[in-house]
Design an enzyme around this catalytic site. Structure first.
Site, short mmCIF file in Angstrom:
data_model
loop_
_atom_site.label_atom_id
_atom_site.label_comp_id
_atom_site.label_asym_id
_atom_site.label_seq_id
_atom_site.Cartn_x
_atom_site.Cartn_y
_atom_site.Cartn_z
N HIS A 24 12.99 -13.65 -35.00
CA HIS A 24 13.89 -14.23 -33.99
C HIS A 24 15.09 -14.96 -34.61
O HIS A 24 15.36 -16.13 -34.37
CB HIS A 24 13.17 -15.07 -32.94
CG HIS A 24 12.27 -16.18 -33.40
ND1 HIS A 24 12.69 -17.18 -34.22
CD2 HIS A 24 10.98 -16.44 -33.11
CE1 HIS A 24 11.70 -18.02 -34.42
NE2 HIS A 24 10.64 -17.59 -33.78
N HIS A 78 -2.08 -21.00 -30.36
CA HIS A 78 -0.66 -21.08 -30.01
C HIS A 78 -0.32 -19.80 -29.25
O HIS A 78 -0.68 -18.71 -29.69
CB HIS A 78 0.10 -21.20 -31.33
CG HIS A 78 1.58 -21.20 -31.26
ND1 HIS A 78 2.29 -21.58 -30.17
CD2 HIS A 78 2.50 -20.87 -32.21
CE1 HIS A 78 3.57 -21.48 -30.43
NE2 HIS A 78 3.73 -21.05 -31.65
N GLU A 80 2.50 -18.25 -28.70
CA GLU A 80 3.61 -17.39 -29.12
C GLU A 80 3.09 -16.01 -29.52
O GLU A 80 1.98 -15.85 -30.04
CB GLU A 80 4.38 -18.06 -30.28
CG GLU A 80 5.77 -17.48 -30.44
CD GLU A 80 6.70 -18.32 -31.31
OE1 GLU A 80 6.25 -19.30 -31.92
OE2 GLU A 80 7.89 -17.97 -31.38
N ASP A 82 3.44 -13.78 -31.75
CA ASP A 82 2.98 -13.34 -33.07
C ASP A 82 1.51 -13.69 -33.31
O ASP A 82 0.88 -13.13 -34.21
CB ASP A 82 3.86 -13.90 -34.20
CG ASP A 82 4.13 -15.38 -34.09
OD1 ASP A 82 3.99 -15.95 -33.00
OD2 ASP A 82 4.49 -15.98 -35.13
N HIS A 145 4.28 -25.98 -33.42
CA HIS A 145 5.67 -25.82 -33.14
C HIS A 145 6.01 -25.81 -31.64
O HIS A 145 7.13 -26.09 -31.25
CB HIS A 145 6.06 -24.54 -33.88
CG HIS A 145 7.05 -23.59 -33.43
ND1 HIS A 145 6.87 -22.24 -33.31
CD2 HIS A 145 8.34 -23.82 -33.09
CE1 HIS A 145 7.98 -21.65 -32.94
NE2 HIS A 145 8.88 -22.58 -32.80
N ASP A 164 0.92 -22.84 -37.27
CA ASP A 164 2.25 -22.66 -37.85
C ASP A 164 2.53 -23.61 -39.02
O ASP A 164 3.34 -23.29 -39.90
CB ASP A 164 3.33 -22.87 -36.78
CG ASP A 164 3.58 -21.62 -35.96
OD1 ASP A 164 3.34 -20.52 -36.48
OD2 ASP A 164 4.02 -21.73 -34.81
N TYR A 192 10.60 -22.18 -44.10
CA TYR A 192 9.85 -22.10 -42.83
C TYR A 192 9.92 -23.44 -42.10
O TYR A 192 10.17 -23.48 -40.89
CB TYR A 192 8.39 -21.74 -43.15
CG TYR A 192 7.56 -21.40 -41.94
CD1 TYR A 192 7.41 -20.08 -41.52
CD2 TYR A 192 6.93 -22.38 -41.20
CE1 TYR A 192 6.66 -19.76 -40.42
CE2 TYR A 192 6.18 -22.08 -40.08
CZ TYR A 192 6.05 -20.77 -39.70
OH TYR A 192 5.30 -20.46 -38.59
N HIS A 223 0.82 -17.91 -41.12
CA HIS A 223 1.71 -16.97 -41.82
C HIS A 223 1.61 -17.24 -43.33
O HIS A 223 1.60 -18.40 -43.77
CB HIS A 223 3.18 -17.18 -41.42
CG HIS A 223 3.47 -16.94 -39.98
ND1 HIS A 223 3.54 -15.69 -39.41
CD2 HIS A 223 3.74 -17.82 -38.98
CE1 HIS A 223 3.83 -15.81 -38.12
NE2 HIS A 223 3.95 -17.09 -37.84
#
Ligand code: FEO
Length: 403
Positions: A24, A78, A80, A82, A145, A164, A192, A223
């Protein structure tokens, strides 16, 4: 690729996105991973999923350890995409699984997937759920996040699934911090943090207070690489980044139309360097804003230059400033500069945006047409004098300027 063992009965079963180059808007030159973790206990538990286009690979990897239809808990840390994006595919296989989520996560999952028929367990902060031989504790970490974020702590293994936080966008066959050059891992963790976590630094500080009270052997983020040999190093870096400590360094970010603004940038550079303040230059025509922001994270002086185009800044500079303002770094000193032909509005726009960021401002530099040697010498002296006047030469950080 096989699952990778983290602890007895705990495996990485995520996926590697080797070709990811844009997350993004964040440039991910090293690709990334979406980390999912499997805990084999009486209640088989999967922590997070992967992006849907990698789901089949994740299921293949996971199936070498366990029949996925027997998964009892799916922890969704989370919402999101991903991390939760494969839930609809997974719930077709693990039909009886219960999704463990935070209160905000529950709302988010219902809004995203419209599935009232899935089983949910909504957890409170510090709640612990027994999995059999092991117990997993949940700590809500809102806004690290998103509002729904939480982390999990497998008590018997002293293993933190940090979501995250502590992540890095790195694709590699290596899974641990001690299998990869540490400088690259920490640089990517810094990038990051700057691009993803920076606006939520006060929430990070609160989360760190809770997290550091736990004995931790290993941090498994959502990640990148798992921290097992450098846990203290990355926790200390996070403390530093979250407290907005900066080095007495200068970052000059600019774009130029006919090299006049670049001439000013070079004179500003010389002024800072004449005081022994290290300078990094970033021409936005060649540097990606997500890389520049990584330098902003630890730099005190942020100088931004743009010539005037159509009564405004160059679009590259406007884009950078919009991004900078959204990420809200604190405790910076700003300088706006640029050359112009007849309007000269760009310098005011840069100055106003840096002020909106809450930066303490140096006197702006505005030069019509091409600055000659005399003008460049004058503005070199002006910047040099201003640094001296404010006693900015000495690195007063970190103690005097912590938030
Ligand atoms: Fe990696 Fe905020 O998702």
């Amino acid at each position: 690729m096989h699952p990778v063992k983290l602890k007895e009965g705990v495996y990485w079963v995520g996926e590697i996105d080797w070709d990811l180059r844009n997350f993004h808007g964040y440039s991910t030159q090293r690709g990334s991973t979406y980390n999912a973790y499997l805990v084999l206990d009486e209640k088989i538990t999967l922590i997070d999923t992967v992006r849907p286009y990698l789901f089949d690979k994740m299921i293949q990897r996971l199936s070498s350890l366990v029949d996925p239809s027997n998964i009892h808990y799916i922890i969704s840390n989370h919402v999101e995409m991903d991390h939760s994006g494969s839930l609809p595919l997974l719930m077709k296989i693990a039909k009886n699984a219960t999704i463990i989520t935070s209160p905000h996560g529950h709302k988010g999952l219902l809004a995203h997937y419209k599935r009232n028929d899935w089983n949910y367990k909504v957890v409170k902060s510090n709640e612990t759920i027994p999995l059999g031989r092991k117990n997993i504790k949940f700590v809500l970490t809102p806004l690290v996040h998103w509002p729904d974020n939480m982390v999990n702590y497998l008590e018997e293994d002293r293993l933190l699934f940090s979501n995250d936080a502590f992540g890095q966008h790195i694709s590699s066959s290596e899974r641990f911090d001690d299998e990869y050059p540490l400088g690259i891992v920490t640089d990517e963790a810094k990038k990051y943090y700057a691009n993803i976590v920076l606006p939520y630094s006060s929430q990070v500080q609160k989360a760190l207070d809770t997290i550091v009270s736990l004995p931790i052997d290993m941090i498994a983020p959502s990640h990148g690489l798992v921290w097992r040999s450098h846990v203290t190093t990355i926790v200390e870096e996070y403390k530093r980044w979250a407290s907005n400590q900066v080095d007495n360094k200068c970052l000059i970010v600019y774009d130029t139309m006919w090299e006049s603004t670049e001439k000013i940038a070079n004179a500003v550079q010389e002024a800072f360097e004449s005081h022994g303040i290290p300078v990094k230059m970033a021409n936005l025509r060649h540097s990606h804003i997500s890389d520049v922001i990584a330098d902003v994270l630890t730099t005190r002086f942020i100088c931004v230059g743009s010539p005037t185009l159509n009564s405004n800044m160059l679009p590259t500079v406007a884009g950078f400033l919009t991004y900078l303002k959204g990420l809200s770094p604190k405790n910076r000193i700003g300088l706006a500069f640029g050359s112009y032909g007849w309007g000269g509005q760009s310098i005011g726009h840069v100055e106003n945006t840096l002020k909106d960021c809450g930066f303490e401002m140096m006197e702006s530099i505005k030069v019509q047409y091409i600055p000659d040697e005399t003008q460049l010498q004058e503005l070199f002296k002006k910047v040099k004098q201003e640094i001296l006047l404010h006693e900015w030469v000495v690195n007063k950080f970190p103690s005097e300027t912590q938030v």
